[in-house]
Design an enzyme around this catalytic site. Sequence first.
Site, PDB file in Angstrom:
ATOM      1  N   SER A 193      52.750  37.835  43.196  1.00  0.00           N
ATOM      2  CA  SER A 193      51.382  38.225  42.819  1.00  0.00           C
ATOM      3  C   SER A 193      51.272  38.543  41.349  1.00  0.00           C
ATOM      4  CB  SER A 193      50.974  39.502  43.587  1.00  0.00           C
ATOM      5  OG  SER A 193      51.211  39.338  44.939  1.00  0.00           O
TER       6      SER A 193
ATOM      7  N   GLU B  61      45.801  30.680  44.195  1.00  0.00           N
ATOM      8  CA  GLU B  61      46.038  30.581  42.745  1.00  0.00           C
ATOM      9  C   GLU B  61      47.284  29.726  42.554  1.00  0.00           C
ATOM     10  OE1 GLU B  61      46.271  34.665  41.363  1.00  0.00           O
ATOM     11  OE2 GLU B  61      44.442  34.429  40.219  1.00  0.00           O
TER      12      GLU B  61
ATOM     13  N   ASN C 141      44.428  39.367  39.970  1.00  0.00           N
ATOM     14  CA  ASN C 141      44.999  40.723  39.936  1.00  0.00           C
ATOM     15  C   ASN C 141      44.922  41.352  38.552  1.00  0.00           C
ATOM     16  OD1 ASN C 141      45.495  40.790  42.637  1.00  0.00           O
ATOM     17  ND2 ASN C 141      47.639  40.180  42.480  1.00  0.00           N
TER      18      ASN C 141
END
Length: 694
Positions: free
Chosen positions: A410, A443, A481
């Site tokens: 992430s 993504e 994020n």
Amino acid sequence: MTETVTITRDGEIAIVTIDNPPVNALGFGVREPLQKALETLTGDASVAGIVLACAGRTFVAGADITEFGKPKQRPELRDIIETLEAIRKPTVAAIHGAALGGGLELALGCHFRIADKGAKLGLPEVKLGLVPGAGGTVRLPRLVGPSKALKMIVSGAPVPADVALASALVDAISESSLLANAVAFARDKAASGVAAAPVRNRGGQIIGADLAAFDADAAELARKARGLEAPLACAQSVRNAITLPFDEALAAERELFTKLVSGDQSRAQRHLFFAEREATKVPGVGKEVAPREIRRVGVIGAGTMGGGIAMAFVNGGIPVTLLEMNREALDRGLATIEKNYAISVSRGSLSEDAKAGRMALFAPTTDYADLAECDLVIEAVFEDMAVKREVFSKLDAVAKPTAILATNTSYLDVNEIAASTSRPQDVLGLHFFSPANVMKLLEIVRGEKTAPDVLATALGVAKRIGKVPVVVGVCHGFVGNRMLSARSADAENLLLEGASPDEIDKVFTGFGWPMGPFQMYDLAGLDIGWRNRKARGQLAVIADRLCEQGRFGQKTGKGFYLYENGSRTPVPDPEVTQLIEDSARERGVSRRAVPAGEIIERTLYPMVNEGTKILEEGIAARASDIDIVWTNGYGFPVGKGGPMFWADFEGLPKIIERLEYWHGGNGKDVFRPSALLKRIAAEGSPLSTFVGNG
Ligand code: T1G
């Protein structure tokens, strides 16, 4: 230039073929010749029946969305449908691929519909912030009944041919030779001598409809609208089909369409429609770049993320080799997957056979060597660079030469992970969002050395498993994020200064978010952020104190909120209020009522600003890519088009002025307006159409 509409004959049956690649959208260039063709055939005594078909890969996919907002050009679609309905000879729509929106409405203007067995039919206008604008809400209920029509139109979800047949939306399914079958069908109807009734004259499903049951269904659907106007308008329009004469209901539908099509929400949702497609056009990865074939995928890690990722591929029909460290972890992961499918079966969204078929696509193992036959391997192991590097060096040793190696990280640096292999050109990030078998966003993180065909393969496999891909560059947190961090950078100060978690969350849900930041932290688990902060030597006064008390959120029954008796409903907790007040007092922070507008300024404006920094750095290629990330991965309300599109509505000069005000107060870099934001504002250009060099 090829004709967009041609007429051919099969004896006494005329075939009208629309040919307007790529999806036979009903632009003016199709409508004009189509109207002429139908008028010609109406008056031709040698024509006993008419088949309406399409060339290319699909039946009509709808009105031409690019024409919306431009001056109307007649004939409009509704004029053509009226012409069709006035034809006494049997008219038959031959549907392959998809009949969507205006395409299905055109088919509803025909007396009959024949569908290829693989076809799908739907009215997805609600996804564009619209109601069907050419009679769909008035004709569909007359064929399938108000209840089914309501669900189809408010969800916008297409139905497969077999469901369409069962609900009388289509009259027959063609296993093969669709056109020949449609001609034969028209011939039979013509020969029968029985005058075919247009859909508008079929009231059977409407008369005596249970309005109370309809209203109850509509109220339930309205609860999920979350500030969107179109779902409510769709329900009202279908209700009008029950309560009003046909032509009045048609006029009312037209009025609703006209209002919505010029509204902010539809403009936002149309922006997202095209943005999603633009996001798949990646510099250096044109149609000439051949993707690699993906026959089998390996997933390392069968925990929450790994299991969800494995399901996403299996749901797309791709066999998965699922690897875990030991048999106990593997069995636990498989049991969770089985339970998830069992829930789908109990909800009726998956058959027992389909569940069995999907479970059969998993090849569980604890041996890395079994990954050797995989064309793509994705790791979803612990979010720690050392662990990831070890996994990739082991992968490098066993994976086949043409395999693509992907990390689901992430935040972490994909280039550093790639450097732990001998094949950095075959490495990229595939960042799924939890639950990975549900959330649409993917993504695709492009490393410095990632080869174009690896990206092309990732884009293709994303579409194959029903994901919405956005290619992003490498930075901490990539696009989503990183902006999420900016959105929450000042959240604790808001708590200390007097806004409660509940007040802040209510501002977010009032904006259209499915939940606010504090409900989200409790759902995801406060311990995740706590671990990240400790790893980076960062502090969050209130969240750290909650974690020190073991308040990790829903999983521990308490976090920012209380969750009584295992409920998932957040309840404000006086203990948390006291903890916040104590923390404020220790820091000499005087508390006050914080207005909703200030909460928006101190959370969403820094997020927009961070998006412009991401564009400056080339981490995202377009502002609209960022809108796709946020509406598909984080619940940004589609009626506002994503953070970049919304910023244009909010006004860039106002955003800059407020950012500078808060930057002056707290000096936080997230409030320092970026050079790009200031330049675009000074130019008076829209942010949402900005294209960088990412
Ligand atoms: N109008 C204009 N362009 C369209 C279009 C449309 N309706 N549909 C697709 N395109 C373009 C798309 O932008 C892309 O362009 C290319 O075609 C291929 O599309 C009066 C008011 C049919 C399932 O909402 O769902 O009818 O990027 O990449 O993945 O009541 O296209 O190549 O330049 O999506 O194979 C209602 C929208 C309209 C259906 C095919 N209809 N389209 O998917 O190809 S409003 C829709 C789709 C309406 C009436 C109302 C999909 C598809 P480019 P694609 P695909």
